[in-house]
Design a protein around this motif. Structure first.
Motif, PDB file in Angstrom:
ATOM      1  N   ILE A  10      -3.210  -7.032   5.339  1.00 46.13           N
ATOM      2  CA  ILE A  10      -3.764  -5.795   5.912  1.00 46.13           C
ATOM      3  C   ILE A  10      -3.213  -4.579   5.184  1.00 46.13           C
ATOM      4  CG2 ILE A  10      -3.848  -4.359   7.996  1.00 46.13           C
ATOM      5  CD1 ILE A  10      -3.739  -7.014   9.611  1.00 46.13           C
ATOM      6  N   VAL A  11      -1.914  -4.581   4.932  1.00 43.93           N
ATOM      7  CA  VAL A  11      -1.290  -3.467   4.205  1.00 43.93           C
ATOM      8  C   VAL A  11      -1.909  -3.313   2.821  1.00 43.93           C
ATOM      9  CG1 VAL A  11       0.867  -2.732   3.081  1.00 43.93           C
ATOM     10  CG2 VAL A  11       0.886  -3.454   5.482  1.00 43.93           C
ATOM     11  N   ASN A  12      -2.140  -4.419   2.155  1.00 46.60           N
ATOM     12  CA  ASN A  12      -2.786  -4.358   0.835  1.00 46.60           C
ATOM     13  C   ASN A  12      -4.178  -3.732   0.940  1.00 46.60           C
ATOM     14  OD1 ASN A  12      -0.533  -5.632  -0.201  1.00 46.60           O
ATOM     15  ND2 ASN A  12      -1.493  -7.636  -0.378  1.00 46.60           N
ATOM     16  N   ASP A  13      -4.916  -4.113   1.973  1.00 49.03           N
ATOM     17  CA  ASP A  13      -6.262  -3.559   2.173  1.00 49.03           C
ATOM     18  C   ASP A  13      -6.222  -2.062   2.454  1.00 49.03           C
ATOM     19  OD1 ASP A  13      -7.369  -6.062   1.854  1.00 49.03           O
ATOM     20  OD2 ASP A  13      -7.724  -6.407   3.995  1.00 49.03           O
ATOM     21  N   LEU A  14      -5.164  -1.623   3.131  1.00 44.88           N
ATOM     22  CA  LEU A  14      -5.079  -0.222   3.554  1.00 44.88           C
ATOM     23  C   LEU A  14      -4.550   0.723   2.482  1.00 44.88           C
ATOM     24  CD1 LEU A  14      -3.814  -0.512   7.258  1.00 44.88           C
ATOM     25  CD2 LEU A  14      -6.162  -0.361   6.399  1.00 44.88           C
ATOM     26  N   GLY A  44      -4.471  16.307  10.763  1.00 49.49           N
ATOM     27  CA  GLY A  44      -4.349  17.172   9.595  1.00 49.49           C
ATOM     28  C   GLY A  44      -3.324  16.696   8.586  1.00 49.49           C
ATOM     29  N   GLN A  45      -2.653  15.583   8.882  1.00 53.07           N
ATOM     30  CA  GLN A  45      -1.616  15.076   7.980  1.00 53.07           C
ATOM     31  C   GLN A  45      -2.206  14.178   6.894  1.00 53.07           C
ATOM     32  OE1 GLN A  45       1.579  15.935   7.755  1.00 53.07           O
ATOM     33  NE2 GLN A  45       1.169  17.419   9.401  1.00 53.07           N
ATOM     34  N   LYS A  46      -1.695  14.332   5.685  1.00 51.78           N
ATOM     35  CA  LYS A  46      -2.115  13.520   4.555  1.00 51.78           C
ATOM     36  C   LYS A  46      -1.330  12.217   4.538  1.00 51.78           C
ATOM     37  CE  LYS A  46      -3.071  13.988  -0.395  1.00 51.78           C
ATOM     38  NZ  LYS A  46      -3.002  14.907  -1.566  1.00 51.78           N
ATOM     39  N   ILE A  47      -1.997  11.130   4.202  1.00 51.26           N
ATOM     40  CA  ILE A  47      -1.357   9.821   4.136  1.00 51.26           C
ATOM     41  C   ILE A  47      -0.711   9.642   2.760  1.00 51.26           C
ATOM     42  CG2 ILE A  47      -1.741   7.323   4.190  1.00 51.26           C
ATOM     43  CD1 ILE A  47      -4.048   7.892   6.162  1.00 51.26           C
ATOM     44  N   ALA A  48       0.602   9.436   2.766  1.00 49.87           N
ATOM     45  CA  ALA A  48       1.346   9.309   1.514  1.00 49.87           C
ATOM     46  C   ALA A  48       1.465   7.862   1.045  1.00 49.87           C
ATOM     47  CB  ALA A  48       2.742   9.911   1.679  1.00 49.87           C
ATOM     48  N   GLY A  49       1.273   6.923   1.947  1.00 51.67           N
ATOM     49  CA  GLY A  49       1.377   5.520   1.567  1.00 51.67           C
ATOM     50  C   GLY A  49       1.321   4.607   2.772  1.00 51.67           C
ATOM     51  N   VAL A  50       1.156   3.317   2.509  1.00 50.72           N
ATOM     52  CA  VAL A  50       1.123   2.307   3.566  1.00 50.72           C
ATOM     53  C   VAL A  50       2.007   1.138   3.124  1.00 50.72           C
ATOM     54  CG1 VAL A  50      -0.314   0.822   5.015  1.00 50.72           C
ATOM     55  CG2 VAL A  50      -1.267   2.950   4.093  1.00 50.72           C
ATOM     56  N   LYS A  51       2.902   0.691   4.008  1.00 56.42           N
ATOM     57  CA  LYS A  51       3.796  -0.414   3.659  1.00 56.42           C
ATOM     58  C   LYS A  51       4.017  -1.315   4.865  1.00 56.42           C
ATOM     59  CE  LYS A  51       8.019   2.279   4.610  1.00 56.42           C
ATOM     60  NZ  LYS A  51       9.286   2.800   4.025  1.00 56.42           N
ATOM     61  N   ARG A  52       4.652  -2.448   4.609  1.00 51.41           N
ATOM     62  CA  ARG A  52       4.994  -3.393   5.664  1.00 51.41           C
ATOM     63  C   ARG A  52       6.484  -3.346   5.938  1.00 51.41           C
ATOM     64  NH1 ARG A  52       7.286  -8.075   5.562  1.00 51.41           N
ATOM     65  NH2 ARG A  52       7.096  -8.167   3.285  1.00 51.41           N
ATOM     66  N   LEU A  53       6.841  -3.413   7.202  1.00 52.88           N
ATOM     67  CA  LEU A  53       8.238  -3.496   7.609  1.00 52.88           C
ATOM     68  C   LEU A  53       8.334  -4.639   8.607  1.00 52.88           C
ATOM     69  CD1 LEU A  53      11.110  -2.439   7.571  1.00 52.88           C
ATOM     70  CD2 LEU A  53      10.457  -0.701   9.244  1.00 52.88           C
ATOM     71  N   LEU A 108     -10.142   4.453  10.715  1.00 45.50           N
ATOM     72  CA  LEU A 108      -9.324   3.257  10.876  1.00 45.50           C
ATOM     73  C   LEU A 108      -9.310   2.936  12.360  1.00 45.50           C
ATOM     74  CD1 LEU A 108      -7.430   1.127   9.614  1.00 45.50           C
ATOM     75  CD2 LEU A 108      -5.527   2.726  10.023  1.00 45.50           C
ATOM     76  N   GLU A 109      -9.868   1.774  12.705  1.00 43.09           N
ATOM     77  CA  GLU A 109      -9.988   1.381  14.111  1.00 43.09           C
ATOM     78  C   GLU A 109      -8.894   0.393  14.494  1.00 43.09           C
ATOM     79  OE1 GLU A 109     -14.893   1.634  14.267  1.00 43.09           O
ATOM     80  OE2 GLU A 109     -13.868  -0.307  14.552  1.00 43.09           O
ATOM     81  N   PHE A 110      -8.355   0.561  15.684  1.00 45.24           N
ATOM     82  CA  PHE A 110      -7.318  -0.325  16.209  1.00 45.24           C
ATOM     83  C   PHE A 110      -7.897  -1.054  17.427  1.00 45.24           C
ATOM     84  CE2 PHE A 110      -2.370  -0.342  16.547  1.00 45.24           C
ATOM     85  CZ  PHE A 110      -2.381  -1.699  16.806  1.00 45.24           C
ATOM     86  N   HIS A 111      -8.184  -2.341  17.254  1.00 47.44           N
ATOM     87  CA  HIS A 111      -8.723  -3.176  18.322  1.00 47.44           C
ATOM     88  C   HIS A 111      -7.607  -4.052  18.879  1.00 47.44           C
ATOM     89  CE1 HIS A 111     -13.090  -2.664  17.013  1.00 47.44           C
ATOM     90  NE2 HIS A 111     -12.416  -2.164  15.995  1.00 47.44           N
ATOM     91  N   TYR A 226      -6.867 -13.164  14.315  1.00 48.99           N
ATOM     92  CA  TYR A 226      -6.525 -12.425  13.104  1.00 48.99           C
ATOM     93  C   TYR A 226      -7.728 -12.178  12.197  1.00 48.99           C
ATOM     94  CZ  TYR A 226      -5.216 -11.557   8.303  1.00 48.99           C
ATOM     95  OH  TYR A 226      -5.172 -11.024   7.035  1.00 48.99           O
ATOM     96  N   ARG A 227      -7.852 -10.915  11.767  1.00 46.07           N
ATOM     97  CA  ARG A 227      -8.823 -10.517  10.746  1.00 46.07           C
ATOM     98  C   ARG A 227      -8.124  -9.541   9.807  1.00 46.07           C
ATOM     99  NH1 ARG A 227     -10.693 -13.932  13.316  1.00 46.07           N
ATOM    100  NH2 ARG A 227     -12.807 -14.204  14.136  1.00 46.07           N
ATOM    101  N   ASP A 228      -8.550  -9.509   8.538  1.00 48.56           N
ATOM    102  CA  ASP A 228      -7.993  -8.521   7.624  1.00 48.56           C
ATOM    103  C   ASP A 228      -8.608  -7.159   7.927  1.00 48.56           C
ATOM    104  OD1 ASP A 228     -10.523  -8.420   6.384  1.00 48.56           O
ATOM    105  OD2 ASP A 228      -9.947  -9.778   4.781  1.00 48.56           O
ATOM    106  N   ALA A 229      -8.261  -6.145   7.151  1.00 43.48           N
ATOM    107  CA  ALA A 229      -8.737  -4.791   7.445  1.00 43.48           C
ATOM    108  C   ALA A 229     -10.230  -4.621   7.191  1.00 43.48           C
ATOM    109  CB  ALA A 229      -7.945  -3.765   6.634  1.00 43.48           C
ATOM    110  N   LYS A 230     -10.836  -5.624   6.565  1.00 48.32           N
ATOM    111  CA  LYS A 230     -12.286  -5.595   6.320  1.00 48.32           C
ATOM    112  C   LYS A 230     -13.037  -6.406   7.368  1.00 48.32           C
ATOM    113  CE  LYS A 230     -11.270  -5.206   1.389  1.00 48.32           C
ATOM    114  NZ  LYS A 230     -11.346  -5.870   0.061  1.00 48.32           N
ATOM    115  N   GLY A 231     -12.293  -6.922   8.343  1.00 49.04           N
ATOM    116  CA  GLY A 231     -12.896  -7.690   9.423  1.00 49.04           C
ATOM    117  C   GLY A 231     -13.161  -9.142   9.100  1.00 49.04           C
TER     118      GLY A 231
END
Length: 275
Positions: A10-14, A44-53, A108-111, A226-231
């Motif tokens: 998911i992180v890779n997709d995002l 109004g905030q810009k996205i600087a990156g997406v990572k996994r923790l 970005l939808e959160f189901h 489970y589905r990836d960020a593309k469903g």
């Protein structure tokens, strides 16, 4: 619950969201949001990156705050072309609970079916607190055989299965991969770490990396939610050797795969191939 390979997929997709801006936020389930004034602070905030923790998805914002999403049992983060939420969509999409509207990439939808998933806005101090409670990232360069051996040395009384699932030792491995890794290493997951030879420790280390990397390459394991960020579903369920295969024949030796319970978690292994 999505484990490391699913969350990393998911992180890779995002990654496509890096450089985009959050223009709005909608929710119908505020209980899942663990921070005050969430919408006001992210709009109004810009996205600087997406990572996994560990098993968390972390969206870094340009103002040095972080949206921390934990999918729990049934959460899904899905990319969508629709920016605005209409009353009609809310009726048709029963388990849609949060939507981040984006300037460039729709939304970005959160189901979440069971409604256990959470959202939190963290500053650097809070993110450090979350990280401090987690073990080593097995995909990092710090995850070496030497480090792996050190982790084993201070947990000798644990079983292999319990060790792999210990989030304070190695972060991100859950029940699926804690069954598949010992099979690949030809080790019984019930065995205590103190019984492992140097060669067996090395084998377990190599199998940990091998199985996680392969699962990511197959975009995770999908049984139900489970589905990836593309469903889309992952494919690693087609490559599982023992997980949820109790009563079936081992693909290598035809011995019937057994199921045991370790620390209230189902564990699967081949009594012939895994010693």
């Amino acid at each position: 619950m999505p484990e490391l390979p699913e969350v990393q997929t998911i992180v890779n997709d995002l990654q496509i969201l890096t450089g985009d801006t959050i223009t709005g936020f909608w929710t119908n389930f505020t209980k899942a949001i663990k921070s005050d004034d969430f919408e006001e602070k992210i709009k109004g905030q810009k996205i600087a990156g997406v990572k996994r923790l560990g098993k968390n998805i972390v969206i870094e914002l340009a103002n040095d705050t972080f949206i921390v999403a934990h999918l729990k049992m049934t959460g899904k983060l899905l990319l969508s072309n629709q920016k605005l939420i209409t009353s009609n969509q809310k009726i048709q999409t029963k388990h849609l609970h949060h939507v981040f509207s984006l300037q460039k990439n729709g939304a970005l939808e959160f189901h979440d079916i069971r409604k256990f998933a959470t959202l939190e806005l963290a500053d650097k101090k809070r993110l450090s607190e979350i990280e401090s409670g987690k073990g080593i990232n097995p995909l990092s360069k710090e995850f070496t055989l030497k480090k792996f051996t050190e982790l084993i040395e201070v947990r000798k009384n644990k079983s292999i299965k319990s060790f792999l699932m210990d989030q304070t030792a190695i972060s991100g491995i859950g029940n699926i991969y804690a069954s598949e890794i010992p099979y690949d290493a030809k080790l019984n997951p019930i065995r205590k770490l103190q019984t492992l030879s140097e060669t067996e420790r090395k084998s377990l280390f190599k199998s940990t990396l091998k199985i996680l990397v392969k699962a990511i390459s197959k975009r995770g394991t999908s049984f139900s939610d489970y589905r990836d960020a593309k469903g889309k579903k992952g494919e690693f369920q087609n490559y599982l050797k023992v997980y949820k295969k109790a009563g079936k024949s081992c693909a290598k030796c035809a011995t019937i795969i057994e199921k045991n319970v370790i620390e209230q978690r189902s564990t699967f292994h081949c009594p012939t191939c895994q010693q």
